[in-house]
Design an enzyme around this catalytic site. Structure first.
Site, PDB file in Angstrom:
ATOM      1  N   GLN A  21      16.997  -3.225  46.306  1.00  0.00           N
ATOM      2  CA  GLN A  21      18.399  -3.038  46.640  1.00  0.00           C
ATOM      3  C   GLN A  21      19.409  -1.860  45.883  1.00  0.00           C
ATOM      4  O   GLN A  21      20.531  -1.481  46.606  1.00  0.00           O
ATOM      5  CB  GLN A  21      19.136  -4.169  46.775  1.00  0.00           C
ATOM      6  CG  GLN A  21      18.454  -5.305  47.988  1.00  0.00           C
ATOM      7  CD  GLN A  21      19.216  -6.633  48.137  1.00  0.00           C
ATOM      8  OE1 GLN A  21      18.928  -7.443  47.518  1.00  0.00           O
ATOM      9  NE2 GLN A  21      20.116  -6.503  48.692  1.00  0.00           N
ATOM     10  N   ASN A 165      12.995 -15.433  43.549  1.00  0.00           N
ATOM     11  CA  ASN A 165      14.031 -15.484  44.573  1.00  0.00           C
ATOM     12  C   ASN A 165      13.708 -15.687  46.022  1.00  0.00           C
ATOM     13  O   ASN A 165      13.281 -14.979  46.864  1.00  0.00           O
ATOM     14  CB  ASN A 165      14.880 -14.243  44.476  1.00  0.00           C
ATOM     15  CG  ASN A 165      16.203 -14.226  45.152  1.00  0.00           C
ATOM     16  OD1 ASN A 165      17.198 -14.904  44.698  1.00  0.00           O
ATOM     17  ND2 ASN A 165      16.499 -13.596  46.310  1.00  0.00           N
ATOM     18  N   GLU A 166      14.341 -16.724  46.760  1.00  0.00           N
ATOM     19  CA  GLU A 166      14.224 -17.210  47.849  1.00  0.00           C
ATOM     20  C   GLU A 166      12.823 -16.890  48.700  1.00  0.00           C
ATOM     21  O   GLU A 166      12.814 -16.184  49.509  1.00  0.00           O
ATOM     22  CB  GLU A 166      15.281 -16.269  48.912  1.00  0.00           C
ATOM     23  CG  GLU A 166      16.711 -16.536  48.428  1.00  0.00           C
ATOM     24  CD  GLU A 166      17.656 -15.907  49.101  1.00  0.00           C
ATOM     25  OE1 GLU A 166      17.399 -15.191  49.973  1.00  0.00           O
ATOM     26  OE2 GLU A 166      19.213 -16.033  48.692  1.00  0.00           O
ATOM     27  N   TYR A 294      25.144 -19.264  51.148  1.00  0.00           N
ATOM     28  CA  TYR A 294      26.124 -18.329  51.880  1.00  0.00           C
ATOM     29  C   TYR A 294      26.573 -18.932  53.209  1.00  0.00           C
ATOM     30  O   TYR A 294      28.011 -18.965  53.396  1.00  0.00           O
ATOM     31  CB  TYR A 294      25.453 -17.208  52.676  1.00  0.00           C
ATOM     32  CG  TYR A 294      24.737 -16.185  51.374  1.00  0.00           C
ATOM     33  CD1 TYR A 294      25.650 -15.232  50.892  1.00  0.00           C
ATOM     34  CD2 TYR A 294      23.562 -16.240  50.785  1.00  0.00           C
ATOM     35  CE1 TYR A 294      25.361 -14.449  49.837  1.00  0.00           C
ATOM     36  CE2 TYR A 294      23.120 -15.496  49.713  1.00  0.00           C
ATOM     37  CZ  TYR A 294      23.922 -14.400  49.314  1.00  0.00           C
ATOM     38  OH  TYR A 294      23.522 -13.625  48.218  1.00  0.00           O
ATOM     39  N   GLU A 359      23.634 -16.992  43.623  1.00  0.00           N
ATOM     40  CA  GLU A 359      24.097 -16.150  44.724  1.00  0.00           C
ATOM     41  C   GLU A 359      25.262 -16.869  45.509  1.00  0.00           C
ATOM     42  O   GLU A 359      24.838 -17.881  46.117  1.00  0.00           O
ATOM     43  CB  GLU A 359      22.967 -15.355  45.519  1.00  0.00           C
ATOM     44  CG  GLU A 359      22.103 -14.644  44.934  1.00  0.00           C
ATOM     45  CD  GLU A 359      21.025 -13.867  45.774  1.00  0.00           C
ATOM     46  OE1 GLU A 359      21.238 -13.739  46.919  1.00  0.00           O
ATOM     47  OE2 GLU A 359      20.018 -13.523  45.519  1.00  0.00           O
ATOM     48  N   TRP A 406      27.121 -12.597  44.355  1.00  0.00           N
ATOM     49  CA  TRP A 406      26.470 -11.569  45.108  1.00  0.00           C
ATOM     50  C   TRP A 406      27.595 -10.714  45.879  1.00  0.00           C
ATOM     51  O   TRP A 406      28.139 -11.049  46.724  1.00  0.00           O
ATOM     52  CB  TRP A 406      25.373 -12.209  45.963  1.00  0.00           C
ATOM     53  CG  TRP A 406      24.874 -11.030  46.786  1.00  0.00           C
ATOM     54  CD1 TRP A 406      25.071 -10.353  47.937  1.00  0.00           C
ATOM     55  CD2 TRP A 406      23.409 -10.389  46.273  1.00  0.00           C
ATOM     56  NE1 TRP A 406      23.802  -9.288  48.116  1.00  0.00           N
ATOM     57  CE2 TRP A 406      23.200  -9.473  46.841  1.00  0.00           C
ATOM     58  CE3 TRP A 406      22.785 -10.805  44.957  1.00  0.00           C
ATOM     59  CZ2 TRP A 406      21.846  -8.573  46.754  1.00  0.00           C
ATOM     60  CZ3 TRP A 406      21.655  -9.957  44.667  1.00  0.00           C
ATOM     61  CH2 TRP A 406      21.360  -9.087  45.409  1.00  0.00           C
ATOM     62  N   GLU A 413      20.907  -3.723  51.989  1.00  0.00           N
ATOM     63  CA  GLU A 413      20.854  -5.007  52.647  1.00  0.00           C
ATOM     64  C   GLU A 413      19.747  -5.092  53.484  1.00  0.00           C
ATOM     65  O   GLU A 413      20.026  -5.735  54.783  1.00  0.00           O
ATOM     66  CB  GLU A 413      22.191  -5.328  53.258  1.00  0.00           C
ATOM     67  CG  GLU A 413      23.283  -5.688  52.102  1.00  0.00           C
ATOM     68  CD  GLU A 413      22.731  -7.265  51.265  1.00  0.00           C
ATOM     69  OE1 GLU A 413      21.853  -7.880  51.779  1.00  0.00           O
ATOM     70  OE2 GLU A 413      23.343  -7.135  50.088  1.00  0.00           O
ATOM     71  N   TRP A 414      18.521  -4.922  52.983  1.00  0.00           N
ATOM     72  CA  TRP A 414      17.381  -5.118  53.842  1.00  0.00           C
ATOM     73  C   TRP A 414      17.345  -4.797  55.150  1.00  0.00           C
ATOM     74  O   TRP A 414      17.554  -3.612  55.597  1.00  0.00           O
ATOM     75  CB  TRP A 414      17.092  -6.617  53.591  1.00  0.00           C
ATOM     76  CG  TRP A 414      16.919  -7.206  52.160  1.00  0.00           C
ATOM     77  CD1 TRP A 414      17.984  -8.085  51.754  1.00  0.00           C
ATOM     78  CD2 TRP A 414      15.960  -6.958  51.116  1.00  0.00           C
ATOM     79  NE1 TRP A 414      17.663  -8.111  50.428  1.00  0.00           N
ATOM     80  CE2 TRP A 414      16.667  -7.475  49.852  1.00  0.00           C
ATOM     81  CE3 TRP A 414      15.050  -6.051  51.091  1.00  0.00           C
ATOM     82  CZ2 TRP A 414      16.174  -7.399  48.703  1.00  0.00           C
ATOM     83  CZ3 TRP A 414      14.265  -5.944  49.905  1.00  0.00           C
ATOM     84  CH2 TRP A 414      14.846  -6.512  48.880  1.00  0.00           C
TER      85      TRP A 414
END
Length: 473
Positions: A21, A165-166, A294, A359, A406, A413-414
């Protein structure tokens, strides 16, 4: 806006990023292509046809970014190493790639910033994808080799290690609904990929532990399920099983939940992937768990328990996801800080392992005003409310050791490209000029007010972070 909330002594403050990123320089220093390089080149895969080829130019500007962290008084930095930079073919070490992370870690330590290293944040080497990627069982041993290579090089200076991560996102979004790299759309494949993520985590954790690591974790993204009444209890259970407990329970040594396995029985994906001994490997003990939060998800039960869900997670049936309730962020995520409090209290009781908010953040429509300032009041409010939520969880007995925002920088952002801006620091992607936003100043004030002495930071009992040494290179 948080008043004078006092966080526990030793509580860690910082910010997080991910290699693909922010780094850019995707063809420099011997780096090989990643699945995101290939995916981003597919027309329509990423908003605006964007990619991480340039991103924030952190590969060249890392010293400037570390200086910003230092200026903000952020004593902790969570970053990821890029597997294709360190091993372009996924298996063979690249000296130039390792040297870059030597320089980054040394720059952090020069400024008394504690590095927290994540080994995998979704940028699989394309060479390994061509050998099956996360669907290939051998990837677990390949990942363990990679983890050992990085640990051998940096463990004299890096104490805190996160394996994945995730894995929810890289497995289910990458192999299930195809909105992330590598763009595969098959629920059975997604379930196999998810199991292999967890197996890779376990093998890497064992390899790191054998190498002397004393602070190990995995970072999981949680979305608490919210419902309006008891009639929707089963919808909450079904969603929680696939989104949250699928990854958490095996890591905690509880195996895959029985209700999850029953819910997924109609798919021939998970069960064939599990072999004798796998769950023991996945359950390698951890020292802390990274909690990425989030937003919650609102759910409702369907009259027919076999009816497919409108939620694209593999195997979900008998429930639907409802629209989020205002206020929303730019990405359409509901702002509901009370869910973070409830999540942290629950996880602390459920996992009985120290937690770190690894995050948490939000995207809003930032504008640089005529004075060259970014007055992101919405984000300041978001952080204030969520920090109060973390504090409330601690007051309720949750064992929370740190908070990492974050993200440090606006970044790629992907699949959203460069639209949503999550950063504490505004980045002009044309000039690469950095501007600290008001939210960055706000978090700096909170971190400074709750500062701890150098060398006093600790995620785990009896395991303080001691200042590392620069590499003699």
């Amino acid at each position: 806006m948080t008043g004078e909330l006092a966080f526990p002594s030793g509580f860690l403050w910082g910010a997080a990023t991910a290699a693909y990123q922010i780094e850019g320089a995707t063809a420099e220093g011997g780096r090989g292509p990643s699945i995101w390089d290939v995916f981003a080149a597919v027309p329509g895969a990423v908003e605006g046809g964007a990619s991480g080829a340039t991103a924030c130019e952190h590969y060249r500007r890392y010293r400037e970014d570390v200086d910003i962290l230092s200026t903000l008084g952020m004593p902790t930095y969570r970053f990821s190493t890029a597997w294709p930079r360190i091993m372009p073919d996924g298996r063979t070490p690249n000296p130039a790639g390792l040297a870059f992370y030597d320089r980054l870690v040394d720059a952090l330590l020069d400024r008394d910033i504690t590095p927290v290293l994540t080994l995998y944040h979704w940028d699989l080497p394309q060479a390994l994808q061509e050998r099956g990627g996360w669907v290939e069982r051998d990837i677990a041993s390949w990942f363990a080799e990679y983890a050992s290579t990085v640990h051998t090089r940096l463990s004299d200076r890096v104490t805190h290690w996160t394996t994945l991560n995730e894995p929810f996102c890289s497995a289910f979004l990458g192999y299930g609904n195809g909105v992330h790299a590598p763009g595969v759309k098959d629920p059975q494949t997604a379930l196999r990929a998810a199991h292999h993520h967890l197996l890779a985590h376990g093998q890497a954790a064992r390899a790191l532990r054998a190498g002397g690591a004393t602070s190990l974790s995995i970072a999981l993204n949680f979305s608490p399920a919210l419902a309006d009444g008891p009639a929707d209890h089963d919808a909450v259970r079904r969603f929680d099983a696939v989104h949250n407990r699928f990854f958490l329970d095996p890591v905690l040594g509880r195996g895959y939940p029985a209700d999850l396995r029953a819910d997924l029985a109609h798919l021939d994906g998970l069960e064939p992937a599990i072999r004798d001994g796998d769950l023991d490997v996945i359950a390698e003990p951890l020292d802390w768990i990274g909690v990425n939060y989030y937003a919650p998800t609102r759910v409702v039960s369907l009259a027919d328990p076999t009816e497919p869900s409108n939620c694209p997670l593999p195997g979900l049936r008998g429930m639907s996801v409802l629209p989020p309730r205002a206020p929303l962020t730019v990405t359409g995520w509901e702002q509901h800080p009370a869910s973070l409090t409830d999540l942290l209290v629950h996880l602390s009781e459920y996992a009985r392992t120290p937690l770190v908010v690894a995050e948490n953040g939000a995207a809003f429509p930032d504008v640089v005003d005529e004075d060259g300032r970014v007055r992101d009041d919405d984000r300041v409010r978001y952080f204030a409310e969520h920090l109060r939520a973390v504090h409330a969880a601690i007051e309720a007995g949750a064992d929370v050791r740190g908070y990492l925002a974050w993200s440090l920088l606006d970044n790629f952002e992907w699949a959203w490209g460069y639209g949503p801006r999550f950063g504490l620091v505004h980045v002009d992607f044309t000039s690469q000029r950095r501007i600290v936003k008001d939210s960055g100043r706000f978090l700096a004030e909170v971190a400074t007010r709750n500062a701890v002495p150098a060398g006093g930071h600790s995620f785990t009992p009896g395991n303080p972070v001691t200042p590392g040494r620069r590499a003699d290179r």
